[in-house]
Scaffold this motif. Sequence first.
Motif, PDB file in Angstrom:
ATOM      1  N   GLU A   8      -3.495  -3.155 -12.437  1.00  0.00           N
ATOM      2  CA  GLU A   8      -3.088  -1.999 -12.910  1.00  0.00           C
ATOM      3  C   GLU A   8      -2.592  -1.918 -14.377  1.00  0.00           C
ATOM      4  N   HIS A  48      15.988  17.958 -14.991  1.00  0.00           N
ATOM      5  CA  HIS A  48      15.667  16.790 -16.039  1.00  0.00           C
ATOM      6  C   HIS A  48      16.097  17.200 -17.464  1.00  0.00           C
ATOM      7  N   ILE A  59       6.507   6.640 -14.480  1.00  0.00           N
ATOM      8  CA  ILE A  59       5.669   7.871 -14.026  1.00  0.00           C
ATOM      9  C   ILE A  59       6.460   8.682 -12.875  1.00  0.00           C
ATOM     10  N   GLY A  60       6.369  10.011 -13.317  1.00  0.00           N
ATOM     11  CA  GLY A  60       7.014  10.933 -12.246  1.00  0.00           C
ATOM     12  C   GLY A  60       7.687  11.931 -13.320  1.00  0.00           C
ATOM     13  N   CYS A  61       7.852  13.127 -12.638  1.00  0.00           N
ATOM     14  CA  CYS A  61       8.641  14.344 -13.492  1.00  0.00           C
ATOM     15  C   CYS A  61       9.407  13.647 -14.500  1.00  0.00           C
ATOM     16  N   HIS A 103       3.834   3.387 -13.013  1.00  0.00           N
ATOM     17  CA  HIS A 103       4.770   4.115 -11.922  1.00  0.00           C
ATOM     18  C   HIS A 103       5.621   2.506 -11.632  1.00  0.00           C
ATOM     19  N   GLY A 146      12.815   8.033 -13.091  1.00  0.00           N
ATOM     20  CA  GLY A 146      13.279   8.796 -11.469  1.00  0.00           C
ATOM     21  C   GLY A 146      13.966   7.791 -10.795  1.00  0.00           C
ATOM     22  N   GLY A 165      12.905   7.317  -7.592  1.00  0.00           N
ATOM     23  CA  GLY A 165      11.635   6.609  -7.006  1.00  0.00           C
ATOM     24  C   GLY A 165      11.217   5.392  -7.824  1.00  0.00           C
ATOM     25  N   ASP A 166      11.041   6.021  -9.109  1.00  0.00           N
ATOM     26  CA  ASP A 166      10.418   4.919 -10.082  1.00  0.00           C
ATOM     27  C   ASP A 166      11.260   3.780 -10.086  1.00  0.00           C
ATOM     28  N   ASN A 196      16.784  12.745  -8.341  1.00  0.00           N
ATOM     29  CA  ASN A 196      16.800  14.190  -7.659  1.00  0.00           C
ATOM     30  C   ASN A 196      16.623  13.792  -6.180  1.00  0.00           C
ATOM     31  N   ILE A 242      13.972  12.563  -4.587  1.00  0.00           N
ATOM     32  CA  ILE A 242      12.849  13.082  -3.890  1.00  0.00           C
ATOM     33  C   ILE A 242      11.879  12.629  -5.107  1.00  0.00           C
ATOM     34  N   GLY A 244       9.545  14.206  -6.925  1.00  0.00           N
ATOM     35  CA  GLY A 244       9.243  15.596  -7.442  1.00  0.00           C
ATOM     36  C   GLY A 244       7.549  15.642  -7.583  1.00  0.00           C
ATOM     37  N   MET A 245       7.078  14.747  -8.699  1.00  0.00           N
ATOM     38  CA  MET A 245       5.897  14.919  -9.183  1.00  0.00           C
ATOM     39  C   MET A 245       4.746  14.845  -8.085  1.00  0.00           C
ATOM     40  N   THR A 246       4.925  14.164  -7.041  1.00  0.00           N
ATOM     41  CA  THR A 246       3.638  13.927  -5.975  1.00  0.00           C
ATOM     42  C   THR A 246       3.985  14.866  -4.926  1.00  0.00           C
TER      43      THR A 246
END
Lengths: 383, 273
Positions: free
Chosen positions: A89, B27, B54-56, B73, B97, B99-100, B126, B128, B130-132
Amino acid sequence: MTKNIQFIPGSDACIEGALYAGCDFFAGYPITPSSEVAEGLAAELPKRGGKFIQMEDEIASMACVIGAALAGKKVMTATSGPGFSLKQEGIGYACMTETPCVIANIQRGGPSTGNPTHVAQGDTMQARWGSHGDHSIIAMTASNLQDIFKITVEAFNLAEQYRTPVILMFDEATQHLREKVIIPEPGEIEVIDRIRTKIPVGEQYYPYRTDENGQRPMSDFGAGHRFHVTGLHHNLLGFPDVSPENVNALIHHLVEKIDNKANELARYKEYYMDDADYVIVAYGTTTRSAIQAAEDYRNQLGVKVGVLELQTVWPFADDIVREKCANTKAVIVAEMNMGQIVNEVRRVVTQPEKVFFSNRVDNQIIKPGDIKAALKMITGKGV
Amino acid sequence: MSDTQIDIKKYLRTQFFPQMWCPGCGHGTVMGALLRAIGDLGLDNDDVSVISGIGCSSRISGYLDFNTAHTMHGRALPTATGVKLANPNLKVIVPFGDGDSTAIGGNHLIHACRRNIDITAIVMNNRIYGMTGGQYSPMSGPGVKASTAPYGVPDRAFDLMELVKGAGATFVARTTVYHAKEAQNTIKKAIEHKGFSVVEILSQCPTQFGRKNKTGEAPQMMEWYKDNTVPMGSKKLEENPDLIQRGIFVDEQVPEYCEVYQANVIDKVMKKG
Ligand SMILES: Cc1ncc(C[n+]2csc(CCOP(=O)(O)OP(=O)(O)O)c2C)c(N)n1
Ligand code: SF4
């Protein structure tokens, strides 16, 4: 002037090449048989003010060298097998963001953890297609240690010139072999440094604009030209842009900047090719046995066998391979996998039915006898 | 310096606007707090490098007029590690984020803490993805509804503060977007801190978290932060131990990675040579 002559393993030849080229940053994660490259650079880089970091995995190592390259360093990472899979990646990100970096993949047996301590050439296609999406790549290899040194220097040169990851596809056998290597004096081999923008600080700098020389001059994070880097489709400023025209232009650029230069990028060597009736195409360690087989056929049977060694594996040198194999009775491709470059050779030659394959996938290097067995089948004569 | 004196526009790439965040997304408030903190510190645009994943949340790097990278990500921290080690003069900030930072990038997070490299990580939490489209994250917590947890999240959440404390982060703090001024001051301290700092900022996602969990619109979500968080050690905790603590959990001086590498490796071998 006394020459710097050393008797060293292949890993050291690669390290010496990296240092000669001016590598000043390495991030990596240990894996057999590549670890010696990391170990050597951990010792050598700080002596020159360079930096080494052992990261938590191969993904981190790949990201780390990309970050260091963005901040202006000449960077390298080294890995094998599973580690090369993990880096994919990041390799794609470096292609997309046009970040120069060198990735040495010292090949071992696969798939999966396969065989860490024995040789293979099973990653040839992964080097080309391992990362998703359309992009091109430069991948190089060598069959003796003097060439490992030289090709490593070239890999850095091409990475900087073309703003692309360059993959070194050495293998376990040359990694652990010891040979005499002459380290050239500074200046004997050309070292190409990053082309940096001449745009004055304060003026708009476009990190992805091609100049009149066909180059895309870079700036370093911290050098005053503030810019954005993203793995998304981006415009000349580096900002996301997914308009069809922009995406089309970007993908064409990423592919064509390398593929259109395939002949220029082709590094290859010829042995006994002037009058060859039969050609063995080989790369990496396999070349050594191919040369022996050719010599035996010539000396003992008078059969004119030549060897074409590919040092640039990707982009594939279509024109050169087609031309060199044109007037021959048969072509044998020797590689330590189930058939990867052989398909490229078949794709480019005028008579694909004349292409034969000699391989091994049993932890052993291809021996001269293996190639001679193929020659015997084709020529009807054996030694 | 008071807010009015800080011109945060000089840190923004306004040509990049309007930004992609939904109306009411937290954000933007984090971005404002970050820029005010940078302004408070009087940093020049060229002093700062912002590396995101990567993400909102991670889209923030594109809006900021520094040297910025929007990476892969989960891979913001190792990329930032390369930038920082290559050029230790840069103030390297990683806003990303939950998640990230804690799922795909969880391994990198704990190792950045252990190394104590001088990077400021701002986790825009947040709870969650968001982006996906609202899948659950390691910070969602049991019972939270997510597109991949229609019956409620079965697994436990990280306590990010405990996680990074345990991994060795030398500055650890939590705040929320409701407490924007506090967020600004906390980020400022985190940037000033020499070593790896983690600031968790609870930031609402009305679109994905809010809708699925019926928490109301952005104002109600922000009020939730007001009502459910308390300053560290608050008396209210005795009555309600479920309240979330805000404040600086760790602030200690430990040798920083780039400095240690320079002094104990490079300077040592170069002197010897
Ligand atoms: C390797 C990889 N896996 C998955 C994704 C898809 N993906 C993009 S953003 C994201 C989650 C983002 O969530 P978070 O980090 O919490 O940020 P938010 O969008 O909530 O601000 C995922 C899973 C990806 N881009 N790359
Ligand atoms: S989906 Fe959620 S996190 Fe993403 S921009 Fe919208 S509100 Fe913000």
